[in-house]
Design a protein around this motif. Structure first.
Motif, mmCIF file in Angstrom:
data_model
loop_
_atom_site.group_PDB
_atom_site.id
_atom_site.type_symbol
_atom_site.label_atom_id
_atom_site.label_comp_id
_atom_site.label_asym_id
_atom_site.label_seq_id
_atom_site.Cartn_x
_atom_site.Cartn_y
_atom_site.Cartn_z
ATOM 1 N N GLU A 21 0.808 -1.215 0.000
ATOM 2 C CA GLU A 21 0.000 0.000 0.000
ATOM 3 C C GLU A 21 0.845 1.270 0.000
ATOM 4 O O GLU A 21 0.326 2.376 -0.184
ATOM 5 C CB GLU A 21 -0.942 0.005 1.212
ATOM 6 C CG GLU A 21 -0.257 0.066 2.555
ATOM 7 C CD GLU A 21 0.158 -1.307 3.079
ATOM 8 O OE1 GLU A 21 0.567 -1.369 4.257
ATOM 9 O OE2 GLU A 21 0.073 -2.299 2.329
ATOM 10 N N HIS A 73 -7.200 -7.673 1.470
ATOM 11 C CA HIS A 73 -6.620 -6.759 2.455
ATOM 12 C C HIS A 73 -5.764 -5.675 1.795
ATOM 13 O O HIS A 73 -5.798 -4.515 2.220
ATOM 14 C CB HIS A 73 -5.806 -7.539 3.480
ATOM 15 C CG HIS A 73 -6.654 -8.350 4.420
ATOM 16 N ND1 HIS A 73 -7.709 -7.820 5.131
ATOM 17 C CD2 HIS A 73 -6.608 -9.669 4.758
ATOM 18 C CE1 HIS A 73 -8.286 -8.750 5.864
ATOM 19 N NE2 HIS A 73 -7.638 -9.895 5.651
ATOM 20 N N ASN A 96 -8.019 -2.988 0.475
ATOM 21 C CA ASN A 96 -8.500 -2.095 1.521
ATOM 22 C C ASN A 96 -7.416 -1.127 1.981
ATOM 23 O O ASN A 96 -7.691 0.066 2.219
ATOM 24 C CB ASN A 96 -9.018 -2.908 2.709
ATOM 25 C CG ASN A 96 -10.299 -3.655 2.376
ATOM 26 O OD1 ASN A 96 -11.038 -3.271 1.480
ATOM 27 N ND2 ASN A 96 -10.564 -4.733 3.101
ATOM 28 N N ARG A 97 -6.198 -1.620 2.111
ATOM 29 C CA ARG A 97 -5.109 -0.748 2.570
ATOM 30 C C ARG A 97 -4.777 0.306 1.523
ATOM 31 O O ARG A 97 -4.504 1.466 1.858
ATOM 32 C CB ARG A 97 -3.867 -1.582 2.906
ATOM 33 C CG ARG A 97 -4.061 -2.529 4.097
ATOM 34 C CD ARG A 97 -2.722 -3.054 4.611
ATOM 35 N NE ARG A 97 -1.957 -3.747 3.588
ATOM 36 C CZ ARG A 97 -2.023 -5.067 3.362
ATOM 37 N NH1 ARG A 97 -2.855 -5.831 4.077
ATOM 38 N NH2 ARG A 97 -1.260 -5.625 2.435
ATOM 39 N N THR A 105 -6.849 1.557 -0.700
ATOM 40 C CA THR A 105 -7.949 2.521 -0.713
ATOM 41 C C THR A 105 -7.833 3.485 0.462
ATOM 42 O O THR A 105 -8.011 4.709 0.301
ATOM 43 C CB THR A 105 -9.299 1.782 -0.652
ATOM 44 O OG1 THR A 105 -9.398 0.900 -1.779
ATOM 45 C CG2 THR A 105 -10.452 2.766 -0.698
ATOM 46 N N ALA A 106 -7.504 2.961 1.635
ATOM 47 C CA ALA A 106 -7.359 3.816 2.813
ATOM 48 C C ALA A 106 -6.221 4.818 2.644
ATOM 49 O O ALA A 106 -6.292 5.942 3.160
ATOM 50 C CB ALA A 106 -7.129 2.946 4.053
ATOM 51 N N ALA A 107 -5.198 4.415 1.906
ATOM 52 C CA ALA A 107 -4.054 5.301 1.682
ATOM 53 C C ALA A 107 -4.278 6.268 0.526
ATOM 54 O O ALA A 107 -3.430 7.126 0.253
ATOM 55 C CB ALA A 107 -2.800 4.464 1.420
ATOM 56 N N GLY A 108 -5.401 6.130 -0.177
ATOM 57 C CA GLY A 108 -5.664 6.981 -1.329
ATOM 58 C C GLY A 108 -4.866 6.596 -2.555
ATOM 59 O O GLY A 108 -4.654 7.413 -3.449
ATOM 60 N N ARG A 142 -15.396 -5.968 -4.549
ATOM 61 C CA ARG A 142 -14.494 -4.814 -4.563
ATOM 62 C C ARG A 142 -13.807 -4.639 -5.914
ATOM 63 O O ARG A 142 -13.591 -3.516 -6.366
ATOM 64 C CB ARG A 142 -13.462 -4.930 -3.440
ATOM 65 C CG ARG A 142 -13.975 -4.430 -2.102
ATOM 66 C CD ARG A 142 -13.094 -4.866 -0.947
ATOM 67 N NE ARG A 142 -13.519 -4.261 0.308
ATOM 68 C CZ ARG A 142 -14.618 -4.580 0.986
ATOM 69 N NH1 ARG A 142 -15.435 -5.511 0.493
ATOM 70 N NH2 ARG A 142 -14.907 -3.985 2.124
#
Length: 229
Positions: A87, A112, A115-116, A118-121, A145
């Motif tokens: 990520e 996973h 998701n990581r 996406t959370a980091a942009g 997803r």
């Protein structure tokens, strides 16, 4: 920074957006250039340019001082743990998803890392031979997803466009490939782009060694030498 895993894999210098003929796939290139979606999923048959486009994304990212990683999942010996920490990259490019679809450990790791990222942009780009719903992915959350962002089926080139792509690749190598020779190649060889480009690579080396232009007699002689006895 571009990261290529495993260590034996190298990005092809010719795998750039400039060397990709976008006939029928213009919307795909627009989406890859803008890099706005959290994920992009590309699918299609062999020879439609999936690997080329992922590597082009990495070259573009490097030119823009972004971090990119390219990982061909069909490469032997890979482990799901290789996705740990990915990520950190602005654009993570995963090729050949079909090679790990249905594997619980890989699917969990992919879920996973999605998701990581996406959370980091950051952005995940995936290629496969089938759509997210047709690939045999067993983890429902991963399957859903992968369809959240744009999903594109890459369109194969017609014969005229294939000839143009072949001539464009030849020109980038400093070779002159006129219409007659290009048509001769396509009438006697497999017409998928991987085979045509591999043939052009061989002809490039042979013409350089012989200091000869690509003419029909030269190409005919080359093909005769390559044919099994």
């Amino acid at each position: 920074m571009i990261r290529q895993l495993p260590l034996g894999v190298r990005l092809q210098d010719t795998a750039t957006f400039e060397n990709f003929l976008p006939v029928g796939n213009e919307r795909v290139l627009d989406a890859l250039h803008t890099a706005e979606a959290p994920s992009i999923y590309l699918w299609g048959a062999a020879g439609t340019g999936k690997s080329h486009l992922l590597q082009a994304v990495c070259h573009q990212a490097a030119a823009q001082n972004q971090r990119a990683a390219y990982l061909p999942l069909a490469e032997p010996g890979l482990e799901p743990a290789m996705l740990e920490g990915m990520e950190q990259f602005d654009r993570l490019c995963l090729d050949d998803l079909e090679a790990v679809a249905g594997d619980p450990a890989w699917e969990t790791a992919l879920f996973h890392v999605y998701n990581r990222l996406t959370a980091a942009g950051h952005q995940l780009l995936v290629t496969a031979t089938g759509s997210p719903t047709a690939l045999g992915i067993q983890l429902p959350d991963l399957r859903s997803r992968l369809g959240w962002g744009p999903v594109f089926q890459l369109q194969p080139l017609g014969d005229a466009a294939k000839r143009q792509a072949l001539q464009q690749r030849a020109a980038a190598r400093g070779l002159s490939l006129d219409d007659e020779v290009a048509a001769y190649l396509m009438s006697r060889c497999p017409r998928d782009m991987n085979s045509l480009f591999a043939l052009l690579d061989g002809l490039d080396e042979a013409s350089l060694a012989a200091q000869r232009r690509l003419t029909i007699p030269f190409v005919r002689a080359y093909l005769t030498r390559q044919s099994p006895a």
